[in-house]
Design an enzyme around this catalytic site. Structure first.
Site, mmCIF file in Angstrom:
data_model
loop_
_atom_site.group_PDB
_atom_site.id
_atom_site.type_symbol
_atom_site.label_atom_id
_atom_site.label_comp_id
_atom_site.label_asym_id
_atom_site.label_seq_id
_atom_site.Cartn_x
_atom_site.Cartn_y
_atom_site.Cartn_z
ATOM 1 N N PHE A 124 0.860 -1.185 0.000
ATOM 2 C CA PHE A 124 0.000 0.000 0.000
ATOM 3 C C PHE A 124 0.900 1.240 0.000
ATOM 4 O O PHE A 124 1.784 1.369 0.851
ATOM 5 C CB PHE A 124 -0.878 -0.035 1.251
ATOM 6 C CG PHE A 124 -2.013 0.942 1.231
ATOM 7 C CD1 PHE A 124 -3.105 0.737 0.401
ATOM 8 C CD2 PHE A 124 -2.001 2.059 2.053
ATOM 9 C CE1 PHE A 124 -4.166 1.640 0.397
ATOM 10 C CE2 PHE A 124 -3.058 2.961 2.045
ATOM 11 C CZ PHE A 124 -4.142 2.750 1.224
ATOM 12 N N ASP A 196 1.394 -4.921 8.585
ATOM 13 C CA ASP A 196 0.201 -4.094 8.423
ATOM 14 C C ASP A 196 -0.992 -5.046 8.260
ATOM 15 O O ASP A 196 -1.019 -5.855 7.320
ATOM 16 C CB ASP A 196 0.368 -3.188 7.191
ATOM 17 C CG ASP A 196 -0.804 -2.238 7.004
ATOM 18 O OD1 ASP A 196 -1.908 -2.537 7.504
ATOM 19 O OD2 ASP A 196 -0.620 -1.202 6.331
ATOM 20 N N TYR A 221 -11.525 1.019 10.565
ATOM 21 C CA TYR A 221 -12.734 1.291 9.766
ATOM 22 C C TYR A 221 -13.006 0.283 8.661
ATOM 23 O O TYR A 221 -13.971 0.420 7.933
ATOM 24 C CB TYR A 221 -12.680 2.716 9.183
ATOM 25 C CG TYR A 221 -11.449 3.045 8.362
ATOM 26 C CD1 TYR A 221 -11.326 2.607 7.052
ATOM 27 C CD2 TYR A 221 -10.423 3.819 8.894
ATOM 28 C CE1 TYR A 221 -10.203 2.928 6.300
ATOM 29 C CE2 TYR A 221 -9.298 4.136 8.155
ATOM 30 C CZ TYR A 221 -9.198 3.687 6.856
ATOM 31 O OH TYR A 221 -8.088 3.985 6.108
ATOM 32 N N LYS A 222 -12.147 -0.718 8.514
ATOM 33 C CA LYS A 222 -12.398 -1.723 7.464
ATOM 34 C C LYS A 222 -13.253 -2.852 8.051
ATOM 35 O O LYS A 222 -14.408 -2.624 8.385
ATOM 36 C CB LYS A 222 -11.076 -2.185 6.876
ATOM 37 C CG LYS A 222 -10.445 -1.048 6.039
ATOM 38 C CD LYS A 222 -9.047 -1.308 5.560
ATOM 39 C CE LYS A 222 -8.585 -0.108 4.712
ATOM 40 N NZ LYS A 222 -7.144 -0.034 4.562
ATOM 41 N N ARG A 370 -12.420 -4.341 -7.558
ATOM 42 C CA ARG A 370 -12.159 -5.099 -6.330
ATOM 43 C C ARG A 370 -13.470 -5.346 -5.570
ATOM 44 O O ARG A 370 -14.266 -4.427 -5.382
ATOM 45 C CB ARG A 370 -11.189 -4.284 -5.470
ATOM 46 C CG ARG A 370 -10.645 -5.009 -4.256
ATOM 47 C CD ARG A 370 -9.634 -4.134 -3.538
ATOM 48 N NE ARG A 370 -10.274 -2.986 -2.895
ATOM 49 C CZ ARG A 370 -9.723 -2.288 -1.906
ATOM 50 N NH1 ARG A 370 -8.509 -2.589 -1.466
ATOM 51 N NH2 ARG A 370 -10.344 -1.252 -1.375
HETATM 52 C C1 LIG Z 1 -6.433 1.161 4.350
HETATM 53 C C2 LIG Z 1 -4.981 0.978 4.498
HETATM 54 C C3 LIG Z 1 -4.212 1.911 5.203
HETATM 55 C C4 LIG Z 1 -4.854 3.163 5.740
HETATM 56 O O1 LIG Z 1 -3.991 3.952 6.446
HETATM 57 P P1 LIG Z 1 -4.521 5.191 7.303
HETATM 58 O O2 LIG Z 1 -3.315 5.951 7.598
HETATM 59 O O3 LIG Z 1 -5.171 4.618 8.521
HETATM 60 O O4 LIG Z 1 -5.509 5.930 6.443
HETATM 61 C C5 LIG Z 1 -2.866 1.646 5.377
HETATM 62 N N1 LIG Z 1 -2.308 0.520 4.873
HETATM 63 C C6 LIG Z 1 -3.027 -0.393 4.185
HETATM 64 C C7 LIG Z 1 -2.390 -1.630 3.669
HETATM 65 C C8 LIG Z 1 -4.381 -0.168 3.956
HETATM 66 O O5 LIG Z 1 -5.091 -1.039 3.255
#
Ligand SMILES: *Cc1c(COP(=O)(O)O)cnc(C)c1O
Length: 411
Positions: A124, A196, A221-222, A370
């Site tokens: 990410f 992560d 939030y996921k 997705r």
């Molecule tokens: C959704 C997501 C994030 C989100 O990061 P925030 O800083 O909390 O917005 C980070 N890493 C991954 C792999 C994600 O899917």
């Protein structure tokens, strides 16, 4: 597989009753719980209570009488069982990005003789950006990012690497890393690992303690359904907690914030990862959302998630009109998280057309469609119907309508 088989699966689904614990229109097919979880009724009710009673009436007394001050630790402890973590190793705070910064700095401090942070090319981007930011701050002589293709990670684990930073379930393809195996290989070379768990927490059974994980971050939030911008969390193995030196030394991470001492003294345990005042409304809502997990057995949840994905994929593969969709995810449900992605040259327009027809999915640049399967509130018949709608759209060319190509800010 026909519609009767599908309806039979819904009848036999031991998690079917969970859907009633969420606010969800009956005709909405929500395949985006991996991006923003649906609203639990417990969370909706808590939001009203925090605002009207705790804030509205109890006001500042709430820090004590409603235990606002303990929320970050309390919420962390509620998340811990979902991750296979014993008490005392989690805290809820900030965003993944900010928490990664704290952990990267901490881990780099523990490996001062090394300077490489190893990660994967298609991690990410935010995660990679945080390493770049730290590297810019510290200088590349003390922190430098190295990114390799997924297939080269193992080969790149050598004594120059301080930290391996990976996302357990890839955000785009859904491919799952062998967390236990990679952590062990990294440890063999003296490398610390930061995982992560954005697409794992609340979707995939984990055993952070058993797998000897050093550090982890994850998202509220996921799959945890904490609401837009819900705070994230940090896991730090007990054995490392005395060595933590995170740079965002805000007053809430102080050993005694209300002594107002001019010198920073870090709190012991997970408290030292706090920075500023926690967002109480969001955190209280996340705490209430986690109630839906209290009677959920993670392996049962995982089994349903795999089954939903397998059926979705099977229905798509059986429909020759959908031949242009190319599977980006691993073919076996064992190798992927709770999502399936396809590439298609018109992915963006198809996604918009789907949303317009009541099937909410998402698009990830450049050409990925997705679909996420949140097993707490998805029914097998939703999966069936979503493939029918997808097939209708593509066959009729309805996605070619110009209105579906207009790019929005958030995809
Ligand atoms: C959704 C997501 C994030 C989100 O990061 P925030 O800083 O909390 O917005 C980070 N890493 C991954 C792999 C994600 O899917």
């Amino acid at each position: 597989m026909n519609l009767n088989d599908i309806l039979e699966l819904d009848k036999r689904d031991s998690l079917a009753y969970k859907r009633d614990q969420f606010v969800l229109a009956d005709d909405l097919i929500y395949l985006d719980g991996n991006s923003l979880g649906a609203l639990p009724i417990s969370a909706r009710d808590m939001a009203a209570r925090i605002i009207e009673k705790q804030w509205g009436q109890d006001l500042i007394r709430s820090w004590n009488i409603n235990h606002w001050i303990d929320l970050p630790i309390d919420v962390g402890e509620k998340i811990a069982p979902l991750l296979g973590a014993a008490p005392g190793q989690l805290i809820c705070c900030d965003s993944i990005s900010v928490n990664l910064f704290k952990l990267l700095a901490t881990a780099m401090n523990m490996r001062r003789e090394r300077r490489i942070v190893l990660s994967q090319q298609d991690n990410f981007p935010a995660d990679l950006y945080m390493v770049q930011g730290l590297s810019q701050l510290c200088g590349s002589q003390s922190c430098e990012m190295k990114i390799v293709e997924e297939s080269n990670i193992e080969a790149a684990l050598d004594e120059s690497v301080a930290v391996l930073m990976l996302t357990h379930v890839n955000y785009r393809s859904g491919r799952i890393h062998d967390m236990q195996g990679l952590t062990r290989l990294a440890h063999d070379k003296g490398i610390l690992v930061i995982w992560d768990l954005a697409h794992s927490a609340g979707a995939v059974p984990l055993a952070l303690d058993d797998w000897q994980v050093d550090f982890a971050v994850g998202c509220g939030y996921k799959y945890l359904n904490g609401g837009p911008g819900a705070p994230a969390f940090i896991y730090t193995a007990k054995r490392h907690q005395d060595q933590v030196r995170q740079p965002l030394s805000g007053w809430m991470g102080h050993r005694s914030p209300f002594s107002f001492e001019p010198e920073y003294r870090a709190a012991t345990g997970m408290g030292q990862f706090l920075c500023g005042t926690p967002p109480i409304i969001s955190m209280g809502v996340l705490a209430a959302s986690l109630v839906v997990f209290e009677d959920v057995d993670m392996p049962v949840l995982r089994e349903k998630s795999r089954r939903l994905g397998e059926i979705f994929l099977q229905l798509i593969e059986d429909d020759e009109r959908l031949g242009e969709l190319l599977l980006v995810s691993p073919a076996q449900s064992h190798d992927r998280g709770s999502q399936i992605a396809f590439s298609h040259p018109r992915a963006y327009a198809i996604c918009q057309a789907l949303i317009d027809h009541g099937v909410i999915a998402d698009f990830r640049a450049p050409d990925v469609l997705r679909f996420g399967f949140a097993p707490l509130y998805l029914r097998y018949r939703d999966i069936w119907k979503s493939v029918q709608i997808l097939s209708d759209i593509i066959t009729s060319g309805r996605h070619e309508n110009k209105k579906y190509s207009r790019q929005q800010k958030v995809t």
